[in-house]
Design a protein around this motif. Sequence first.
Motif, PDB file in Angstrom:
ATOM      1  N   ARG A   3       0.708  -1.202   0.003  1.00 33.22           N
ATOM      2  CA  ARG A   3      -0.033   0.187   0.083  1.00 33.22           C
ATOM      3  C   ARG A   3       1.076   1.218   0.010  1.00 33.22           C
ATOM      4  O   ARG A   3       1.860   1.287   0.821  1.00 33.22           O
ATOM      5  CB  ARG A   3      -0.844   0.063   1.279  1.00 33.22           C
ATOM      6  CG  ARG A   3      -2.015  -1.251   1.172  1.00 33.22           C
ATOM      7  CD  ARG A   3      -2.728  -1.069   2.479  1.00 33.22           C
ATOM      8  NE  ARG A   3      -3.865  -0.167   2.296  1.00 33.22           N
ATOM      9  CZ  ARG A   3      -4.075   1.023   3.078  1.00 33.22           C
ATOM     10  NH1 ARG A   3      -3.396   1.056   4.169  1.00 33.22           N
ATOM     11  NH2 ARG A   3      -4.890   1.747   2.987  1.00 33.22           N
ATOM     12  N   PHE A   4       0.515   2.285  -0.755  1.00 35.51           N
ATOM     13  CA  PHE A   4       1.314   3.468  -0.857  1.00 35.51           C
ATOM     14  C   PHE A   4       0.371   4.439  -1.265  1.00 35.51           C
ATOM     15  O   PHE A   4      -0.724   4.429  -1.764  1.00 35.51           O
ATOM     16  CB  PHE A   4       2.278   3.282  -1.683  1.00 35.51           C
ATOM     17  CG  PHE A   4       2.023   2.709  -3.223  1.00 35.51           C
ATOM     18  CD1 PHE A   4       1.556   3.810  -4.072  1.00 35.51           C
ATOM     19  CD2 PHE A   4       2.188   1.427  -3.611  1.00 35.51           C
ATOM     20  CE1 PHE A   4       1.518   3.399  -5.383  1.00 35.51           C
ATOM     21  CE2 PHE A   4       1.850   1.181  -4.853  1.00 35.51           C
ATOM     22  CZ  PHE A   4       1.296   2.014  -5.469  1.00 35.51           C
ATOM     23  N   ASP A   5       0.919   5.834  -0.722  1.00 34.86           N
ATOM     24  CA  ASP A   5       0.372   7.142  -0.929  1.00 34.86           C
ATOM     25  C   ASP A   5       0.943   7.496  -2.409  1.00 34.86           C
ATOM     26  O   ASP A   5       2.103   7.529  -2.635  1.00 34.86           O
ATOM     27  CB  ASP A   5       0.575   8.044  -0.165  1.00 34.86           C
ATOM     28  CG  ASP A   5       0.064   7.781   1.298  1.00 34.86           C
ATOM     29  OD1 ASP A   5      -1.138   7.685   1.526  1.00 34.86           O
ATOM     30  OD2 ASP A   5       0.887   7.359   2.241  1.00 34.86           O
ATOM     31  N   TYR A   6      -0.052   7.780  -3.563  1.00 31.85           N
ATOM     32  CA  TYR A   6       0.397   8.040  -4.774  1.00 31.85           C
ATOM     33  C   TYR A   6      -0.068   9.358  -5.127  1.00 31.85           C
ATOM     34  O   TYR A   6      -1.231   9.833  -5.124  1.00 31.85           O
ATOM     35  CB  TYR A   6      -0.115   6.897  -5.759  1.00 31.85           C
ATOM     36  CG  TYR A   6       0.782   7.217  -7.168  1.00 31.85           C
ATOM     37  CD1 TYR A   6       1.984   6.943  -7.208  1.00 31.85           C
ATOM     38  CD2 TYR A   6       0.096   7.727  -8.209  1.00 31.85           C
ATOM     39  CE1 TYR A   6       2.487   7.068  -8.440  1.00 31.85           C
ATOM     40  CE2 TYR A   6       0.461   7.812  -9.343  1.00 31.85           C
ATOM     41  CZ  TYR A   6       1.801   7.435  -9.559  1.00 31.85           C
ATOM     42  OH  TYR A   6       2.520   7.566 -10.607  1.00 31.85           O
ATOM     43  N   ARG A   7       0.829  10.281  -5.805  1.00 33.03           N
ATOM     44  CA  ARG A   7       0.385  11.644  -6.316  1.00 33.03           C
ATOM     45  C   ARG A   7       0.402  11.647  -7.852  1.00 33.03           C
ATOM     46  O   ARG A   7       1.457  11.373  -8.426  1.00 33.03           O
ATOM     47  CB  ARG A   7       1.572  12.637  -5.696  1.00 33.03           C
ATOM     48  CG  ARG A   7       1.366  14.041  -6.067  1.00 33.03           C
ATOM     49  CD  ARG A   7       2.326  15.095  -5.701  1.00 33.03           C
ATOM     50  NE  ARG A   7       3.709  14.831  -6.511  1.00 33.03           N
ATOM     51  CZ  ARG A   7       4.611  14.355  -6.288  1.00 33.03           C
ATOM     52  NH1 ARG A   7       4.681  13.437  -4.915  1.00 33.03           N
ATOM     53  NH2 ARG A   7       5.538  13.994  -7.092  1.00 33.03           N
TER      54      ARG A   7
END
Length: 315
Positions: free
Chosen positions: A154-158
């Motif tokens: 899981r990761f934060d993506y911009r």
Amino acid sequence: MLETSARLLKLLSLLQLPREWSGAALATELGVDVRTVRRDVDKLRNLGYPVDAVPGVAGYRLGSGTALPPLLLDDDEAVAVAIGLRAAATGNVAGIEESSVRALTKLEQVLPSRLRHRISLLQSVDVTPSGAAVVQPDVLLAVAAAARDRQRMRFDYRSHDGTTSVRTTEPHRLLHTGRRWYLVAWDVEREDWRTFRLDRLEPRIPTGPRFTPREVPDPNLTARGVASGGYRYQARFRVHASAEQLADRLSPSVATLTPLTEDTTQVDTGANNLSELLLYMGLLGHPFEVESPPELITEIRTLTARLTAALPASG
């Protein structure tokens, strides 16, 4: 048994030094007799280490074999190798970026914490080629480890417009194009393959459960996603040239080529700037038409007017 194993490791470490050892010198270093040294050398040979006999001095040296045996590194050597692999991953030497990351992931998995701290102090540069997008080494290694171990991430993506989202993925592989690092992964929520730029990604640790790897259905998926997916604008052109002619100018990481006829090719690519995209296509030297997006038509008119105004006045 433990003493014998420790002695073999020390013997191997001595033989990996760039010098020739006499049997007597090795016996002194190991605190054993010459006969024990000979037996230990035979054990190393049985394990696949090419220990050569040196004529004239009744000694030994480590030679080169048909396979690469395990290497022993002291602290300083391990730090030097890790820093060198990080530098290689920047893409300064074409073709070794991905293999450098794989090797670095293996090495850092077994490094003691004291050595990781030394590397962090000595290596403060980002894993990125000059002028390219910045990717932190810890991010690169975390994603590489998740892909290697087949663990959900899981990761934060911009995205390119600045909006952020949380993604749950099954990481498939890393890809380096010479300027950027990408992750090709199965997006669990969207139930589809996606390509993510690593410089826009922030992993959430720890990683998730293990998964069974999926087969990529389209062999051109990776190239197509990298060529256009990470950019603000995705464009499609009809170029009047064969795919073979265009392949010499447009690599898979830049554009996806789909032959339409013997002398017409569909080109899918992307860019963050429409003017740069049009100029690049124009410099290919082949006639072309724009199929999408509509903004390109407006940009062509604007660019044409600007270039025409640059011409000297007639007469």
